[in-house]
Design a protein around this motif. Sequence first.
Motif, PDB file in Angstrom:
ATOM      1  N   VAL A  38       0.862  -1.180   0.000  1.00  0.00           N
ATOM      2  CA  VAL A  38       0.000   0.000   0.000  1.00  0.00           C
ATOM      3  C   VAL A  38       0.896   1.227   0.000  1.00  0.00           C
ATOM      4  O   VAL A  38       1.840   1.320   0.802  1.00  0.00           O
ATOM      5  CB  VAL A  38      -0.921   0.004   1.240  1.00  0.00           C
ATOM      6  N   ARG A  39       0.627   2.164  -0.880  1.00  0.00           N
ATOM      7  CA  ARG A  39       1.441   3.367  -0.986  1.00  0.00           C
ATOM      8  C   ARG A  39       0.788   4.507  -0.198  1.00  0.00           C
ATOM      9  O   ARG A  39      -0.423   4.735  -0.295  1.00  0.00           O
ATOM     10  CB  ARG A  39       1.628   3.769  -2.451  1.00  0.00           C
ATOM     11  N   ALA A  40       1.586   5.220   0.565  1.00  0.00           N
ATOM     12  CA  ALA A  40       1.088   6.349   1.336  1.00  0.00           C
ATOM     13  C   ALA A  40       0.815   7.544   0.426  1.00  0.00           C
ATOM     14  O   ALA A  40       1.432   7.697  -0.634  1.00  0.00           O
ATOM     15  CB  ALA A  40       2.109   6.737   2.413  1.00  0.00           C
ATOM     16  N   ARG A  41      -0.101   8.409   0.861  1.00  0.00           N
ATOM     17  CA  ARG A  41      -0.315   9.665   0.136  1.00  0.00           C
ATOM     18  C   ARG A  41       0.892  10.575   0.298  1.00  0.00           C
ATOM     19  O   ARG A  41       1.229  11.331  -0.603  1.00  0.00           O
ATOM     20  CB  ARG A  41      -1.586  10.349   0.642  1.00  0.00           C
ATOM     21  N   GLY A  42       1.517  10.491   1.474  1.00  0.00           N
ATOM     22  CA  GLY A  42       2.772  11.188   1.719  1.00  0.00           C
ATOM     23  C   GLY A  42       3.848  10.165   2.038  1.00  0.00           C
ATOM     24  O   GLY A  42       4.402   9.540   1.147  1.00  0.00           O
ATOM     25  N   ARG A  43       4.081   9.997   3.367  1.00  0.00           N
ATOM     26  CA  ARG A  43       4.971   8.928   3.838  1.00  0.00           C
ATOM     27  C   ARG A  43       4.361   8.333   5.097  1.00  0.00           C
ATOM     28  O   ARG A  43       3.884   9.068   5.975  1.00  0.00           O
ATOM     29  CB  ARG A  43       6.380   9.455   4.135  1.00  0.00           C
ATOM     30  N   PHE A  44       4.371   7.014   5.183  1.00  0.00           N
ATOM     31  CA  PHE A  44       3.904   6.366   6.403  1.00  0.00           C
ATOM     32  C   PHE A  44       4.941   6.579   7.506  1.00  0.00           C
ATOM     33  O   PHE A  44       6.142   6.386   7.296  1.00  0.00           O
ATOM     34  CB  PHE A  44       3.703   4.866   6.189  1.00  0.00           C
ATOM     35  N   THR A  45       4.460   6.973   8.675  1.00  0.00           N
ATOM     36  CA  THR A  45       5.299   7.023   9.877  1.00  0.00           C
ATOM     37  C   THR A  45       4.779   5.969  10.842  1.00  0.00           C
ATOM     38  O   THR A  45       3.619   6.031  11.256  1.00  0.00           O
ATOM     39  CB  THR A  45       5.251   8.412  10.537  1.00  0.00           C
ATOM     40  N   VAL A  46       5.618   5.000  11.145  1.00  0.00           N
ATOM     41  CA  VAL A  46       5.257   3.919  12.060  1.00  0.00           C
ATOM     42  C   VAL A  46       5.878   4.226  13.419  1.00  0.00           C
ATOM     43  O   VAL A  46       7.100   4.370  13.532  1.00  0.00           O
ATOM     44  CB  VAL A  46       5.749   2.555  11.548  1.00  0.00           C
ATOM     45  N   VAL A  47       5.032   4.343  14.437  1.00  0.00           N
ATOM     46  CA  VAL A  47       5.486   4.664  15.793  1.00  0.00           C
ATOM     47  C   VAL A  47       5.352   3.433  16.673  1.00  0.00           C
ATOM     48  O   VAL A  47       4.275   2.833  16.734  1.00  0.00           O
ATOM     49  CB  VAL A  47       4.666   5.828  16.400  1.00  0.00           C
ATOM     50  N   ARG A  48       6.431   3.051  17.317  1.00  0.00           N
ATOM     51  CA  ARG A  48       6.382   1.960  18.293  1.00  0.00           C
ATOM     52  C   ARG A  48       6.121   2.555  19.671  1.00  0.00           C
ATOM     53  O   ARG A  48       6.999   3.135  20.288  1.00  0.00           O
ATOM     54  CB  ARG A  48       7.697   1.185  18.283  1.00  0.00           C
ATOM     55  N   LEU A  49       4.864   2.418  20.109  1.00  0.00           N
ATOM     56  CA  LEU A  49       4.466   2.976  21.401  1.00  0.00           C
ATOM     57  C   LEU A  49       4.480   1.872  22.449  1.00  0.00           C
ATOM     58  O   LEU A  49       3.794   0.859  22.308  1.00  0.00           O
ATOM     59  CB  LEU A  49       3.067   3.586  21.298  1.00  0.00           C
ATOM     60  N   ARG A  50       5.244   2.089  23.500  1.00  0.00           N
ATOM     61  CA  ARG A  50       5.382   1.090  24.565  1.00  0.00           C
ATOM     62  C   ARG A  50       4.458   1.435  25.726  1.00  0.00           C
ATOM     63  O   ARG A  50       4.433   2.573  26.196  1.00  0.00           O
ATOM     64  CB  ARG A  50       6.830   1.017  25.059  1.00  0.00           C
ATOM     65  N   THR A  51       3.693   0.449  26.176  1.00  0.00           N
ATOM     66  CA  THR A  51       2.835   0.575  27.359  1.00  0.00           C
ATOM     67  C   THR A  51       3.431  -0.270  28.476  1.00  0.00           C
ATOM     68  O   THR A  51       3.711  -1.453  28.268  1.00  0.00           O
ATOM     69  CB  THR A  51       1.412   0.092  27.062  1.00  0.00           C
ATOM     70  N   TRP A  52       3.608   0.319  29.647  1.00  0.00           N
ATOM     71  CA  TRP A  52       4.226  -0.390  30.775  1.00  0.00           C
ATOM     72  C   TRP A  52       3.397  -0.158  32.024  1.00  0.00           C
ATOM     73  O   TRP A  52       3.046   0.969  32.351  1.00  0.00           O
ATOM     74  CB  TRP A  52       5.655   0.113  30.988  1.00  0.00           C
ATOM     75  N   PHE A  53       3.059  -1.250  32.718  1.00  0.00           N
ATOM     76  CA  PHE A  53       2.358  -1.177  33.994  1.00  0.00           C
ATOM     77  C   PHE A  53       3.432  -1.077  35.078  1.00  0.00           C
ATOM     78  O   PHE A  53       4.096  -2.052  35.399  1.00  0.00           O
ATOM     79  CB  PHE A  53       1.506  -2.430  34.181  1.00  0.00           C
ATOM     80  N   ASP A  54       3.597   0.114  35.613  1.00  0.00           N
ATOM     81  CA  ASP A  54       4.648   0.370  36.608  1.00  0.00           C
ATOM     82  C   ASP A  54       4.279  -0.308  37.933  1.00  0.00           C
ATOM     83  O   ASP A  54       3.387   0.150  38.646  1.00  0.00           O
ATOM     84  CB  ASP A  54       4.814   1.877  36.799  1.00  0.00           C
ATOM     85  N   GLU A  55       4.983  -1.384  38.245  1.00  0.00           N
ATOM     86  CA  GLU A  55       4.653  -2.159  39.443  1.00  0.00           C
ATOM     87  C   GLU A  55       4.983  -1.432  40.733  1.00  0.00           C
ATOM     88  O   GLU A  55       4.521  -1.826  41.816  1.00  0.00           O
ATOM     89  CB  GLU A  55       5.374  -3.517  39.409  1.00  0.00           C
ATOM     90  N   THR A  56       5.775  -0.361  40.660  1.00  0.00           N
ATOM     91  CA  THR A  56       6.132   0.385  41.871  1.00  0.00           C
ATOM     92  C   THR A  56       5.024   1.333  42.309  1.00  0.00           C
ATOM     93  O   THR A  56       5.141   1.976  43.353  1.00  0.00           O
ATOM     94  CB  THR A  56       7.428   1.180  41.661  1.00  0.00           C
ATOM     95  N   THR A  57       3.946   1.447  41.515  1.00  0.00           N
ATOM     96  CA  THR A  57       2.888   2.407  41.842  1.00  0.00           C
ATOM     97  C   THR A  57       1.652   1.753  42.448  1.00  0.00           C
ATOM     98  O   THR A  57       0.629   2.422  42.618  1.00  0.00           O
ATOM     99  CB  THR A  57       2.463   3.177  40.573  1.00  0.00           C
TER     100      THR A  57
END
Length: 227
Positions: A106-125
Amino acid sequence: MAHDLPYAPFVVLAFLGAGFLVAASALGVLAAALFRRARLVPWIGGFGLLVIGVYAALLLAASATSREIVLGPGEKKYFCEIDCHLAYSVAGTETTPLLGPPLDPVRARGRFTVVRLRTWFDETTISPRRGMSPLAPNPRRVFVKDAAGRRYDRSPEGERALAASGRASTSLDTPLRPGESYETLLVFDLPADVRGARLFVGSEGPELNLLIGHDQSLLHRRIWFQL
Protein backbone atom coordinates in the motif's frame (compact mmCIF):
# COMPACT_ATOMS: atom_id res chain seq x y z
CA MET A 1 8.96 11.76 32.88
CA ALA A 2 5.64 13.59 32.88
CA HIS A 3 2.24 12.90 34.37
CA ASP A 4 -1.18 13.49 32.84
CA LEU A 5 -2.65 14.25 36.27
CA PRO A 6 -0.32 15.14 39.17
CA TYR A 7 -1.79 14.54 42.65
CA ALA A 8 -4.53 12.48 41.00
CA PRO A 9 -6.39 11.29 44.16
CA PHE A 10 -6.76 14.87 45.45
CA VAL A 11 -7.84 16.20 42.06
CA VAL A 12 -10.47 13.48 41.65
CA LEU A 13 -11.75 14.07 45.20
CA ALA A 14 -11.98 17.81 44.51
CA PHE A 15 -13.94 17.15 41.31
CA LEU A 16 -16.33 14.72 43.00
CA GLY A 17 -16.69 16.92 46.06
CA ALA A 18 -17.49 20.01 43.98
CA GLY A 19 -19.99 18.01 41.93
CA PHE A 20 -21.67 16.72 45.10
CA LEU A 21 -21.97 20.20 46.61
CA VAL A 22 -23.41 21.68 43.42
CA ALA A 23 -25.92 18.82 43.11
CA ALA A 24 -26.87 19.19 46.78
CA SER A 25 -27.37 22.93 46.26
CA ALA A 26 -29.63 22.30 43.26
CA LEU A 27 -31.69 19.84 45.29
CA GLY A 28 -31.80 22.33 48.15
CA VAL A 29 -33.14 25.07 45.89
CA LEU A 30 -35.79 22.67 44.56
CA ALA A 31 -36.78 21.61 48.08
CA ALA A 32 -36.96 25.20 49.28
CA ALA A 33 -39.20 26.09 46.35
CA LEU A 34 -41.48 23.08 46.92
CA PHE A 35 -41.86 23.82 50.62
CA ARG A 36 -42.32 27.53 50.00
CA ARG A 37 -39.15 28.66 51.72
CA ALA A 38 -38.40 31.31 49.12
CA ARG A 39 -36.02 33.24 51.36
CA LEU A 40 -33.66 30.25 51.45
CA VAL A 41 -33.40 29.97 47.66
CA PRO A 42 -30.86 32.80 47.17
CA TRP A 43 -28.65 31.49 49.97
CA ILE A 44 -28.62 27.89 48.80
CA GLY A 45 -28.31 28.85 45.14
CA GLY A 46 -25.58 31.35 45.98
CA PHE A 47 -23.59 28.67 47.76
CA GLY A 48 -23.79 26.44 44.69
CA LEU A 49 -22.64 29.29 42.46
CA LEU A 50 -19.78 30.01 44.87
CA VAL A 51 -18.58 26.40 44.62
CA ILE A 52 -18.72 26.59 40.82
CA GLY A 53 -16.85 29.88 40.81
CA VAL A 54 -14.07 28.70 43.13
CA TYR A 55 -13.62 25.45 41.21
CA ALA A 56 -13.57 27.27 37.87
CA ALA A 57 -10.97 29.71 39.18
CA LEU A 58 -8.72 26.87 40.33
CA LEU A 59 -9.18 25.05 37.03
CA LEU A 60 -8.26 28.11 34.95
CA ALA A 61 -5.38 29.06 37.25
CA ALA A 62 -3.84 25.60 36.83
CA SER A 63 -4.22 25.86 33.05
CA ALA A 64 -2.79 29.38 32.91
CA THR A 65 0.35 28.34 34.81
CA SER A 66 0.87 25.09 32.86
CA ARG A 67 3.61 24.63 30.29
CA GLU A 68 3.88 22.50 27.20
CA ILE A 69 6.07 19.42 27.57
CA VAL A 70 7.67 17.52 24.69
CA LEU A 71 9.09 14.12 25.65
CA GLY A 72 12.02 12.61 23.79
CA PRO A 73 12.56 8.96 22.82
CA GLY A 74 12.21 6.65 25.81
CA GLU A 75 10.81 9.35 28.13
CA LYS A 76 7.59 8.32 29.85
CA LYS A 77 4.17 9.85 30.22
CA TYR A 78 2.28 8.42 33.18
CA PHE A 79 -1.47 7.91 33.30
CA CYS A 80 -3.25 7.56 36.62
CA GLU A 81 -5.58 4.58 36.96
CA ILE A 82 -6.43 5.65 40.55
CA ASP A 83 -4.74 2.72 42.33
CA CYS A 84 -1.84 2.28 39.87
CA HIS A 85 -0.07 3.94 36.95
CA LEU A 86 0.56 3.12 33.31
CA ALA A 87 3.54 4.64 31.53
CA TYR A 88 3.74 5.28 27.79
CA SER A 89 6.88 5.99 25.78
CA VAL A 90 7.98 6.05 22.15
CA ALA A 91 10.36 3.15 21.62
CA GLY A 92 11.17 4.08 18.01
CA THR A 93 9.85 5.43 14.71
CA GLU A 94 10.37 4.63 11.06
CA THR A 95 9.18 6.19 7.81
CA THR A 96 8.45 4.49 4.51
CA PRO A 97 6.42 5.22 1.35
CA LEU A 98 5.12 1.62 1.22
CA LEU A 99 3.67 -0.84 3.71
CA GLY A 100 2.37 -4.36 3.33
CA PRO A 101 3.37 -7.63 1.66
CA PRO A 102 6.04 -7.26 -1.07
CA LEU A 103 3.62 -8.40 -3.78
CA ASP A 104 0.71 -6.19 -2.65
CA PRO A 105 2.03 -3.07 -0.92
CA VAL A 106 0.00 0.00 0.00
CA ARG A 107 1.44 3.37 -0.99
CA ALA A 108 1.09 6.35 1.34
CA ARG A 109 -0.32 9.66 0.14
CA GLY A 110 2.77 11.19 1.72
CA ARG A 111 4.97 8.93 3.84
CA PHE A 112 3.90 6.37 6.40
CA THR A 113 5.30 7.02 9.88
CA VAL A 114 5.26 3.92 12.06
CA VAL A 115 5.49 4.66 15.79
CA ARG A 116 6.38 1.96 18.29
CA LEU A 117 4.47 2.98 21.40
CA ARG A 118 5.38 1.09 24.57
CA THR A 119 2.84 0.58 27.36
CA TRP A 120 4.23 -0.39 30.77
CA PHE A 121 2.36 -1.18 33.99
CA ASP A 122 4.65 0.37 36.61
CA GLU A 123 4.65 -2.16 39.44
CA THR A 124 6.13 0.39 41.87
CA THR A 125 2.89 2.41 41.84
CA ILE A 126 0.56 -0.22 43.33
CA SER A 127 -0.27 -0.88 46.95
CA PRO A 128 0.52 -4.26 48.55
CA ARG A 129 -3.22 -4.95 48.83
CA ARG A 130 -3.88 -4.66 45.11
CA GLY A 131 -2.17 -7.88 44.12
CA MET A 132 -1.22 -8.97 40.60
CA SER A 133 -4.62 -8.89 38.93
CA PRO A 134 -4.60 -7.60 35.33
CA LEU A 135 -5.57 -4.05 34.43
CA ALA A 136 -7.46 -3.09 31.28
CA PRO A 137 -6.22 0.38 30.23
CA ASN A 138 -8.76 3.13 29.84
CA PRO A 139 -9.61 4.09 26.22
CA ARG A 140 -6.86 6.18 24.64
CA ARG A 141 -6.97 8.88 21.99
CA VAL A 142 -3.94 9.11 19.74
CA PHE A 143 -3.06 11.61 17.02
CA VAL A 144 -0.18 13.58 15.52
CA LYS A 145 0.09 17.36 15.09
CA ASP A 146 2.67 19.24 13.07
CA ALA A 147 4.25 22.66 13.54
CA ALA A 148 1.44 24.26 11.53
CA GLY A 149 -1.20 22.83 13.87
CA ARG A 150 -2.55 20.28 11.39
CA ARG A 151 -3.87 17.10 12.97
CA TYR A 152 -3.37 13.58 11.62
CA ASP A 153 -5.26 10.54 12.90
CA ARG A 154 -4.08 6.95 12.63
CA SER A 155 -4.13 5.47 9.15
CA PRO A 156 -6.43 2.41 9.01
CA GLU A 157 -5.06 1.49 5.56
CA GLY A 158 -1.50 1.70 6.80
CA GLU A 159 -2.19 -0.37 9.91
CA ARG A 160 -4.00 -3.05 7.91
CA ALA A 161 -1.08 -3.21 5.48
CA LEU A 162 1.38 -3.45 8.36
CA ALA A 163 -0.58 -6.33 9.91
CA ALA A 164 -0.73 -8.07 6.52
CA SER A 165 3.06 -7.96 6.35
CA GLY A 166 3.28 -9.98 9.58
CA ARG A 167 4.47 -7.22 11.93
CA ALA A 168 3.29 -7.95 15.48
CA SER A 169 1.36 -5.24 17.30
CA THR A 170 -0.62 -5.32 20.55
CA SER A 171 -3.84 -3.34 20.89
CA LEU A 172 -3.76 -0.39 23.30
CA ASP A 173 -6.69 -1.83 25.28
CA THR A 174 -4.95 -5.15 26.01
CA PRO A 175 -4.91 -5.90 29.79
CA LEU A 176 -1.55 -6.29 31.50
CA ARG A 177 -0.29 -7.19 34.96
CA PRO A 178 2.08 -5.18 37.17
CA GLY A 179 5.53 -5.10 35.60
CA GLU A 180 4.33 -6.20 32.16
CA SER A 181 4.68 -4.17 28.98
CA TYR A 182 3.91 -4.41 25.28
CA GLU A 183 4.38 -2.42 22.10
CA THR A 184 1.71 -1.06 19.78
CA LEU A 185 2.54 -0.09 16.20
CA LEU A 186 0.74 3.13 15.26
CA VAL A 187 0.72 4.15 11.62
CA PHE A 188 0.21 7.73 10.39
CA ASP A 189 0.17 8.94 6.79
CA LEU A 190 2.04 12.25 7.03
CA PRO A 191 3.03 14.69 4.27
CA ALA A 192 6.54 14.10 2.98
CA ASP A 193 7.53 17.64 3.99
CA VAL A 194 5.94 17.58 7.45
CA ARG A 195 7.75 19.63 10.10
CA GLY A 196 7.64 19.41 13.87
CA ALA A 197 5.48 16.30 14.06
CA ARG A 198 4.51 15.38 17.62
CA LEU A 199 2.45 12.51 18.98
CA PHE A 200 -0.30 12.96 21.54
CA VAL A 201 -1.47 10.06 23.69
CA GLY A 202 -4.42 10.93 25.90
CA SER A 203 -7.54 9.60 27.53
CA GLU A 204 -11.18 9.61 26.44
CA GLY A 205 -13.99 11.28 28.35
CA PRO A 206 -15.60 14.74 28.54
CA GLU A 207 -14.99 14.91 32.30
CA LEU A 208 -11.26 15.36 31.64
CA ASN A 209 -11.97 18.96 30.61
CA LEU A 210 -12.94 19.66 34.22
CA LEU A 211 -10.10 17.97 36.14
CA ILE A 212 -7.78 20.55 37.67
CA GLY A 213 -4.24 20.19 36.30
CA HIS A 214 -5.03 17.46 33.77
CA ASP A 215 -3.21 18.02 30.49
CA GLN A 216 -6.55 17.66 28.67
CA SER A 217 -8.42 20.10 30.90
CA LEU A 218 -9.78 23.40 29.63
CA LEU A 219 -6.98 25.58 28.14
CA HIS A 220 -4.26 23.42 29.71
CA ARG A 221 -1.04 22.93 27.73
CA ARG A 222 -0.41 19.36 26.67
CA ILE A 223 2.25 16.69 26.99
CA TRP A 224 3.59 15.47 23.63
CA PHE A 225 6.03 12.90 22.31
CA GLN A 226 8.61 14.10 19.84
CA LEU A 227 8.73 12.14 16.57
